[in-house]
Design an enzyme around this catalytic site. Sequence first.
Site, PDB file in Angstrom:
ATOM      1  N   ARG A 123      36.159  39.802  37.146  1.00 25.88           N
ATOM      2  CA  ARG A 123      35.615  40.338  38.403  1.00 25.88           C
ATOM      3  C   ARG A 123      34.988  41.717  38.165  1.00 25.88           C
ATOM      4  NH1 ARG A 123      36.411  41.180  44.184  1.00 25.88           N
ATOM      5  NH2 ARG A 123      37.492  43.143  44.570  1.00 25.88           N
TER       6      ARG A 123
ATOM      7  N   HIS B 112      35.311  45.519  48.823  1.00 24.51           N
ATOM      8  CA  HIS B 112      36.031  46.793  48.791  1.00 24.51           C
ATOM      9  C   HIS B 112      35.916  47.469  50.154  1.00 24.51           C
ATOM     10  CE1 HIS B 112      35.683  47.298  44.130  1.00 24.51           C
ATOM     11  NE2 HIS B 112      36.742  46.605  44.482  1.00 24.51           N
TER      12      HIS B 112
ATOM     13  N   LYS C 114      41.279  40.888  51.092  1.00 23.93           N
ATOM     14  CA  LYS C 114      42.423  41.744  51.440  1.00 23.93           C
ATOM     15  C   LYS C 114      42.288  42.260  52.868  1.00 23.93           C
ATOM     16  CE  LYS C 114      43.873  43.570  46.958  1.00 23.93           C
ATOM     17  NZ  LYS C 114      44.021  44.786  46.141  1.00 23.93           N
TER      18      LYS C 114
END
Length: 308
Positions: A256, A279, A185
Site C-alpha cells: 500500500r 487518510h 477506518k
Amino acid sequence: MSIVISPAARDALEGWLAASRALKGTAENTLTAYRTDVVDFITFMTEYKGDAQGLAPLSRIAVTDMRAWMAQTRSGGASARSLARKLSAVKSFYRWLAEREGFEPTAVLSTRAPKFEKKLPRPLNEDAARAMIATVGEQSQTGWVGARDMAVVTLLYGCGLRISEALGLMGRDLPLGEAMRIVGKGGKERVVPVLPVARQAVATYLKLCPFETETDKPVFRGVRGGALNPRLVQKVTEQARMQLGLPATATPHAMRHSFATHLLSAGGDLRAIQELLGHASLSTTQAYTSVDTVHLMKVYEATHPKSG
C-alpha cells in the site's frame, strides 16, 4: 492483590467506548486497545494513591500524578511511541469525561507525549513490487489459493487498499468495475479506481475458487470456505519476500505504501493520493513526500555533474 477499578470508573469507561463506537465509528481493535490503555492508567492511579479511583478522585489527577504514571510506564518497558499512544487514549477519555462530569481536565490534557522518531514507510521499488505479486502467486501448490493470494496483494498495490479493506470485499461488491467504494477506518468512505490488472486478478481467482460467490459472504475465502485470515496473507508475503531476498519491511502494508509512493513519483497530487488512501489527515500522507525526497536526492547525487 489484584486492583479493582471502581464501578463508576468502569461505567464511565464503557460509556466513552460506546460513544466512540457510535459517534466516530471507531474500529473494534482500536476500542480494545483504548480499553486496555485506560484500565492500565486507572489501575496505576488506584495503586499509586492507595484509593479506589472513582470519578471524584479521577477528576483531581495532578501533573505530578501524570509524571509518575509516565515514568512507571516507561520503566515497565514501554517505548516512547507506545507511551504516546497510551497517553492519547487517556486524553481522549478525559475530554469526554470532563465534559460529562463538569471538571477541568487541564492536568491530563496538558501532559506532553514523549518525542519519538516517526518511522517512514519503506516502499518497494516498482520491479520488486511486481516480483512480489508474481511470487506470492507461486507459494501454494493449490492453483486457486495461489490465484487468491495474488489477487489480494494486487489489490493492495494496485488500489492502495489496507488488508482489512481487501478482505472485507463481499460478494455484493462484484463484479468489480472501473472504481469501487471502500469503507475504511472510522467508517470513512472513498472511491478507488480499479486497474484492469486488478480486475483480471480477481476474475481469475473467482473462476478457480471452488466456493460459490454469495452476496453476503466474503470474496476471499480460506480453504474451508470461511473468511480468509489476514495472517495467511502476511505469511505468504513473508515467504515470497524471503524467496526474493527482500528486506523484512516488505510486508503487505508496504504494498500500500508502494502504491502511494509510486503515484507520487509519477507526479500524482498529494491531496488526490490522500483521498485514494483514505487518510483522514493530509499530514499522514505527507510522510510519502519524505520518502520521495530521499529517492530524488539519491537520483540527484548519482546523476548531477559535480563541479571540480
